[in-house]
Design a protein around this motif. Structure first.
Motif, PDB file in Angstrom:
ATOM      1  N   LEU A  12      10.099  16.939  -9.438  1.00 53.82           N
ATOM      2  CA  LEU A  12      11.009  16.312  -8.468  1.00 53.82           C
ATOM      3  C   LEU A  12      11.065  14.799  -8.673  1.00 53.82           C
ATOM      4  N   GLU A  13       9.921  14.195  -8.952  1.00 52.39           N
ATOM      5  CA  GLU A  13       9.880  12.753  -9.186  1.00 52.39           C
ATOM      6  C   GLU A  13      10.693  12.373 -10.424  1.00 52.39           C
ATOM      7  N   LEU A  14      10.576  13.180 -11.488  1.00 54.27           N
ATOM      8  CA  LEU A  14      11.376  12.918 -12.689  1.00 54.27           C
ATOM      9  C   LEU A  14      12.859  13.052 -12.384  1.00 54.27           C
ATOM     10  N   SER A  15      13.216  14.101 -11.673  1.00 57.62           N
ATOM     11  CA  SER A  15      14.626  14.320 -11.329  1.00 57.62           C
ATOM     12  C   SER A  15      15.179  13.185 -10.483  1.00 57.62           C
ATOM     13  N   LYS A  37       1.187  16.921 -22.233  1.00 55.34           N
ATOM     14  CA  LYS A  37       0.960  18.305 -22.644  1.00 55.34           C
ATOM     15  C   LYS A  37       1.788  19.321 -21.873  1.00 55.34           C
ATOM     16  N   ASN A  38       2.336  18.938 -20.726  1.00 53.48           N
ATOM     17  CA  ASN A  38       3.032  19.909 -19.901  1.00 53.48           C
ATOM     18  C   ASN A  38       4.452  20.149 -20.418  1.00 53.48           C
ATOM     19  N   ASN A  39       4.731  21.386 -20.764  1.00 56.71           N
ATOM     20  CA  ASN A  39       6.034  21.722 -21.343  1.00 56.71           C
ATOM     21  C   ASN A  39       7.181  21.559 -20.353  1.00 56.71           C
ATOM     22  N   LEU A  40       6.948  21.831 -19.081  1.00 56.96           N
ATOM     23  CA  LEU A  40       8.021  21.723 -18.093  1.00 56.96           C
ATOM     24  C   LEU A  40       8.401  20.265 -17.829  1.00 56.96           C
ATOM     25  N   LEU A  41       7.401  19.389 -17.786  1.00 57.46           N
ATOM     26  CA  LEU A  41       7.683  17.964 -17.605  1.00 57.46           C
ATOM     27  C   LEU A  41       8.413  17.401 -18.816  1.00 57.46           C
ATOM     28  N   ALA A  42       7.990  17.807 -20.007  1.00 55.82           N
ATOM     29  CA  ALA A  42       8.666  17.341 -21.228  1.00 55.82           C
ATOM     30  C   ALA A  42      10.111  17.834 -21.255  1.00 55.82           C
ATOM     31  N   ALA A  43      10.321  19.078 -20.847  1.00 54.95           N
ATOM     32  CA  ALA A  43      11.679  19.632 -20.828  1.00 54.95           C
ATOM     33  C   ALA A  43      12.569  18.867 -19.861  1.00 54.95           C
ATOM     34  N   ALA A  78      10.536  26.494 -23.101  1.00 60.17           N
ATOM     35  CA  ALA A  78      11.324  25.550 -22.313  1.00 60.17           C
ATOM     36  C   ALA A  78      11.373  24.168 -22.945  1.00 60.17           C
ATOM     37  N   ALA A  79      10.229  23.672 -23.380  1.00 57.53           N
ATOM     38  CA  ALA A  79      10.191  22.317 -23.949  1.00 57.53           C
ATOM     39  C   ALA A  79      10.932  22.254 -25.271  1.00 57.53           C
ATOM     40  N   LYS A  80      10.636  23.176 -26.170  1.00 51.75           N
ATOM     41  CA  LYS A  80      11.289  23.137 -27.487  1.00 51.75           C
ATOM     42  C   LYS A  80      12.807  23.243 -27.355  1.00 51.75           C
ATOM     43  N   THR A  81      13.272  24.095 -26.455  1.00 53.78           N
ATOM     44  CA  THR A  81      14.701  24.261 -26.265  1.00 53.78           C
ATOM     45  C   THR A  81      15.339  22.986 -25.707  1.00 53.78           C
TER      46      THR A  81
END
Length: 171
Positions: A12-15, A37-43, A78-81
């Motif tokens: 939410l903070e990133l958004s 390291k977190n894939n969702l944050l990177a995505a 999620a991150a790679k995509t």
């Protein structure tokens, strides 16, 4: 050492940074998420960087993309995509990353079997190869046109059309 806030809150903070994505604070947060390291944050960071057309992040996007190929580091792909999509959107010109992604298969367990979570990734990377001007892209696309996943096949057709090469008619 202070405990990091829950992932949901960090997302939410990133958004929330979308509106002022070029501020120093936002750029630091995006850099941290892409280097983390977190894939969702990177995505999420990759999506916002692409949305706000910040091409200066391309090197960091590619670095993160390579890092998430470690087995188990990117559940759901999620991150790679998102990283591949951001590189494609921002006009990344190095085909090596897209070549790696176009060949990636990521089987993950689901109820009653397995699913390939990298189908969209392969399609985005096909489009990325075309946009990057990879000279042998039409040699890479036939395998995707026969992919098991419908989404990959559809995106491969788009890549053939996008290539705008008369030799693509043979495909």
């Amino acid at each position: 050492m202070a405990k990091a806030p829950p992932i949901e809150q960090q997302l939410l903070e990133l958004s929330a940074l979308r509106g002022d994505a070029r501020s120093t604070t936002a750029r630091e947060k995006f850099t941290g998420a892409l280097a983390g390291k977190n894939n969702l944050l990177a995505a999420r960071a990759a999506a916002i960087v692409a949305e706000t057309e910040q091409a200066e992040f391309l090197a960091l996007l590619e670095s993160a993309f390579e890092r998430f190929f470690v087995v188990g580091s990117d559940k759901g792909c999620a991150a790679k995509t998102a990283l591949a999509d951001a590189m494609y959107t921002l006009g990344h010109g190095d085909s090596a990353a897209f070549l790696r992604g176009i060949r990636h298969v990521q089987k993950e367990p689901t109820f009653g079997g397995q699913v390939d979570s990298a189908a969209e990734l392969r399609g985005i990377c096909a489009l990325g190869l075309v946009r990057a001007g990879y000279r042998d892209v039409l040699l890479e696309l036939p395998a995707l046109l026969m992919d098991r996943e419908a989404q990959t096949r559809q995106m491969a057709v788009r890549a053939v059309i996008y290539a705008n090469d008369e030799r693509g008619a043979l495909l």
